[in-house]
Design a protein around this motif. Sequence first.
Motif, PDB file in Angstrom:
ATOM      1  N   MET A 200       0.932  -1.301   0.117  1.00 46.92           N
ATOM      2  CA  MET A 200      -0.005   0.168  -0.051  1.00 46.92           C
ATOM      3  C   MET A 200       0.877   1.194  -0.006  1.00 46.92           C
ATOM      4  O   MET A 200       1.075   1.983   1.053  1.00 46.92           O
ATOM      5  CB  MET A 200      -0.892   0.011   1.271  1.00 46.92           C
ATOM      6  N   PRO A 201       1.536   1.766  -1.228  1.00 47.69           N
ATOM      7  CA  PRO A 201       2.345   2.751  -0.930  1.00 47.69           C
ATOM      8  C   PRO A 201       1.773   4.071  -0.681  1.00 47.69           C
ATOM      9  O   PRO A 201       0.695   4.384  -0.928  1.00 47.69           O
ATOM     10  CB  PRO A 201       2.676   3.038  -2.605  1.00 47.69           C
ATOM     11  N   ALA A 202       2.436   4.713   0.228  1.00 47.05           N
ATOM     12  CA  ALA A 202       2.065   5.928   0.975  1.00 47.05           C
ATOM     13  C   ALA A 202       1.638   7.048  -0.094  1.00 47.05           C
ATOM     14  O   ALA A 202       0.839   7.837   0.019  1.00 47.05           O
ATOM     15  CB  ALA A 202       2.866   6.578   1.961  1.00 47.05           C
ATOM     16  N   VAL A 203       2.599   7.147  -1.062  1.00 49.74           N
ATOM     17  CA  VAL A 203       2.320   7.958  -2.295  1.00 49.74           C
ATOM     18  C   VAL A 203       2.517   7.631  -3.696  1.00 49.74           C
ATOM     19  O   VAL A 203       3.222   6.650  -3.809  1.00 49.74           O
ATOM     20  CB  VAL A 203       3.712   9.238  -2.262  1.00 49.74           C
ATOM     21  N   LEU A 204       1.792   7.527  -4.635  1.00 46.92           N
ATOM     22  CA  LEU A 204       1.764   7.242  -5.949  1.00 46.92           C
ATOM     23  C   LEU A 204       1.963   8.197  -7.041  1.00 46.92           C
ATOM     24  O   LEU A 204       1.238   9.275  -6.779  1.00 46.92           O
ATOM     25  CB  LEU A 204       0.227   6.409  -5.994  1.00 46.92           C
ATOM     26  N   PRO A 205       2.630   8.020  -8.016  1.00 43.19           N
ATOM     27  CA  PRO A 205       3.272   6.746  -8.401  1.00 43.19           C
ATOM     28  C   PRO A 205       4.630   6.413  -7.730  1.00 43.19           C
ATOM     29  O   PRO A 205       5.183   5.532  -7.784  1.00 43.19           O
ATOM     30  CB  PRO A 205       3.628   6.694  -9.771  1.00 43.19           C
ATOM     31  N   SER A 206       5.348   7.486  -7.146  1.00 42.10           N
ATOM     32  CA  SER A 206       6.626   7.296  -6.610  1.00 42.10           C
ATOM     33  C   SER A 206       6.885   6.004  -5.696  1.00 42.10           C
ATOM     34  O   SER A 206       7.969   5.590  -5.539  1.00 42.10           O
ATOM     35  CB  SER A 206       7.182   8.573  -6.008  1.00 42.10           C
ATOM     36  N   GLY A 207       5.794   5.879  -4.817  1.00 42.23           N
ATOM     37  CA  GLY A 207       6.154   4.798  -3.772  1.00 42.23           C
ATOM     38  C   GLY A 207       6.178   3.512  -4.325  1.00 42.23           C
ATOM     39  O   GLY A 207       6.957   2.774  -3.781  1.00 42.23           O
ATOM     40  N   LEU A 208       5.292   3.234  -5.267  1.00 42.07           N
ATOM     41  CA  LEU A 208       5.203   1.896  -6.020  1.00 42.07           C
ATOM     42  C   LEU A 208       6.330   1.784  -6.754  1.00 42.07           C
ATOM     43  O   LEU A 208       7.007   0.870  -6.987  1.00 42.07           O
ATOM     44  CB  LEU A 208       3.999   1.929  -6.878  1.00 42.07           C
ATOM     45  N   GLU A 209       6.891   2.708  -7.732  1.00 40.12           N
ATOM     46  CA  GLU A 209       7.996   2.727  -8.117  1.00 40.12           C
ATOM     47  C   GLU A 209       9.476   2.505  -7.536  1.00 40.12           C
ATOM     48  O   GLU A 209      10.423   1.722  -7.750  1.00 40.12           O
ATOM     49  CB  GLU A 209       8.488   4.024  -8.912  1.00 40.12           C
ATOM     50  N   ALA A 210       9.405   2.960  -6.093  1.00 38.47           N
ATOM     51  CA  ALA A 210      10.519   2.743  -5.228  1.00 38.47           C
ATOM     52  C   ALA A 210      10.521   1.324  -4.853  1.00 38.47           C
ATOM     53  O   ALA A 210      11.679   0.863  -4.605  1.00 38.47           O
ATOM     54  CB  ALA A 210      10.466   3.645  -4.052  1.00 38.47           C
ATOM     55  N   PHE A 211       9.255   0.725  -4.595  1.00 39.21           N
ATOM     56  CA  PHE A 211       9.183  -0.555  -4.046  1.00 39.21           C
ATOM     57  C   PHE A 211       9.548  -1.509  -5.158  1.00 39.21           C
ATOM     58  O   PHE A 211      10.362  -2.420  -5.095  1.00 39.21           O
ATOM     59  CB  PHE A 211       8.016  -0.884  -3.733  1.00 39.21           C
ATOM     60  N   VAL A 212       9.055  -1.412  -6.347  1.00 36.28           N
ATOM     61  CA  VAL A 212       9.642  -2.012  -7.494  1.00 36.28           C
ATOM     62  C   VAL A 212      11.175  -2.079  -7.870  1.00 36.28           C
ATOM     63  O   VAL A 212      11.498  -3.122  -8.151  1.00 36.28           O
ATOM     64  CB  VAL A 212       8.536  -1.899  -8.861  1.00 36.28           C
ATOM     65  N   ASP A 213      11.577  -0.899  -7.915  1.00 37.68           N
ATOM     66  CA  ASP A 213      12.855  -0.801  -8.391  1.00 37.68           C
ATOM     67  C   ASP A 213      14.042  -1.064  -7.423  1.00 37.68           C
ATOM     68  O   ASP A 213      15.206  -1.381  -7.668  1.00 37.68           O
ATOM     69  CB  ASP A 213      13.093   0.806  -8.980  1.00 37.68           C
ATOM     70  N   HIS A 214      13.591  -0.951  -6.114  1.00 35.47           N
ATOM     71  CA  HIS A 214      14.586  -1.248  -4.985  1.00 35.47           C
ATOM     72  C   HIS A 214      14.354  -2.286  -4.077  1.00 35.47           C
ATOM     73  O   HIS A 214      15.186  -2.754  -3.412  1.00 35.47           O
ATOM     74  CB  HIS A 214      14.493   0.076  -4.268  1.00 35.47           C
ATOM     75  N   VAL A 215      12.995  -2.417  -3.670  1.00 37.78           N
ATOM     76  CA  VAL A 215      12.742  -3.476  -2.538  1.00 37.78           C
ATOM     77  C   VAL A 215      12.478  -4.911  -3.483  1.00 37.78           C
ATOM     78  O   VAL A 215      13.211  -5.893  -2.815  1.00 37.78           O
ATOM     79  CB  VAL A 215      11.299  -3.240  -2.057  1.00 37.78           C
ATOM     80  N   VAL A 216      11.946  -4.961  -4.448  1.00 42.32           N
ATOM     81  CA  VAL A 216      11.769  -6.390  -5.470  1.00 42.32           C
ATOM     82  C   VAL A 216      13.094  -6.967  -5.648  1.00 42.32           C
ATOM     83  O   VAL A 216      13.346  -8.087  -5.372  1.00 42.32           O
ATOM     84  CB  VAL A 216      10.841  -5.972  -6.698  1.00 42.32           C
TER      85      VAL A 216
END
Length: 452
Positions: free
Chosen positions: A393-409
Motif C-alpha cells: 500500500m504505497p503511501a504516495v503514488l506513483p513514486s512509492g510503487l516505483e521505489a518498491f518495484v525498483d529497490h525492494v523487489v
Amino acid sequence: MTAPEPTLHLNAFLMSTGHHEASWRLPESDPLAGTDVRHFQNLAAIAERGKFDSVFFADSPVIFGDVGRRPAGRLEPTVLLTALAAVTEKIGLIATASTTYNDPYNLARRFASVDVVSGGRAGWNIVTTAGPEAARNFGIDDQPSHAARYERAAEFLDVAGKLWDSWDDDAVVADKASGVWADPGRVRPINHAGKHFSVQGPLNVPRSPQGYPLLVQAGSSDDGKDLAARYAEAVFTAQQTLEDAQAFYADLKGRAAAAGRDPEGIKILPGIVPVIGSTEAEARKLDRQLEDLIRPEYARAQLAKTLRVDPEDLALDRQLPADLPNEDEIEGAKSRYTLIVQLARRENLTVRQLIGRLGGGRGHRTFTGTPEQVADAIELWFRNGAADGFNIMPAVLPSGLEAFVDHVVPVLRARGLFRTDYTGNTLREHYGLARPLNRYSGALAGAGAAAL
C-alpha cells in the motif's frame, strides 16, 4: 526430492495519489488522479514490471470519508479493470464489490465479463459494506446487522458459483456445418430459491477462462473469518504486530481446514504501507513531511466516526477515553475498530499521535526505512507463519510503487523470495491455485470451488 521453497505473493493496493491521507498535498501529486484512467494504467504497468501477482481497488457505494480531507471521487472498479486489461498482459486485476448492495446475477456477469476481457486475470474482493450512509443510498434507513450481512453474503456466493457453473466449459461448439452454436444440454438454469435470492439462470456469459474469478475477502471479525474459511482464496488483512499476524494466520488456516479445505488454498496477505528512502533518514524525512500535512480537524472527525464517539470527546493531546464502546456494540468494521483501539492502548498514544499513525494506512501496518529494511520486515513475517505475501500500500503514488518495484523487489529476488518472471497467464496461476471444475459436469477442484 525436496519441496520447492514457498513463493511470496505481492498485491499492489492502488488508491489515487497514495494511501497516506495527505499524499495529494505533495508538490508531485495530481489531486485529480483518482478519476484519471491513464494514472491507473501507468500504476498497473509499474506493478506488472515488478511481476506483482495483482493490483487491487477498494470500493464502497458511498463517498469515502470527508471530501474536505482527501480526494474522494473514484471510478467504479470493474469498469476500471477493463481499461487496465487493455494495457497489461499478465498481472491480475482485483476489484471490490458488495454482496449487500448488489444482486448475484448482475455481479456474476460483470466479473465473468472482466475475466473474459482480461484473459483470465479477474479477482473479486468480497465485502459486506458497513455503514448507514451506504444503506441510505439504496433506500434503507440503516445498515443491516453484521450477522445479517454475512448470512446474505454466504447465499450470494452460492448463487454466483452456480451461475458461473451454468455453462459447461465445452458448451460452445460453434459448429457451422450442423448449425449448432452451443449444446443446449450443457447450458442449464440453476433454479435457486433461498432466503435472500430467487434466481433462475443460466448466466448469459459462457464460462470464463478461470471458471470463477479469484475470490478475495477482507473481513477479520469472527463472521468475516468464517466466510473467508469457506470461500476465500486470498485474504487481505490488517495486523500491527508479528504476534497478532501469526495468531490470525493460524486461526484462519485452522478454520479453512475445519471447513474441509486445504489450508494452502487460502493465501493470507497483510497490508503494509512502506515509506522508502535510500537512507533511513531520507525515509523518515518523507514520513514527517506527510504527517505534517495532515489536517487534524478532519482526521479527528474521521477517527470519532470510526470509534462511535463525538469529536469533542477526543482531545488531541490526550489518550483515548476509557469508556469507548465494546466491539460487541459495533455493527460495522468490527475488526478495524478493535485494531485501532488496541494500537492506541498498547502504545499509549495520544489522539494526535494516533491520527499520525492512521494517516498512512487506516490501521494497516506502516513501515519507514531503506529497501533492505522493508525487505527484512516482509521476510520476517513471511518466514515466521504470519503471511503468505503482502498487500503493498504505497503511501504516495506513483513514486512509492516505483521505489518498491525498483529497490525492494530486487532485494526480495536476491533472497530467493520472489519471482523473476511470471510462470503462468491467469491470476489463479500466479497464486498457485487450481482452476475449479464445473460442479454440474464433474468433481470440483480448487480452493474456493469446494465451498461454492
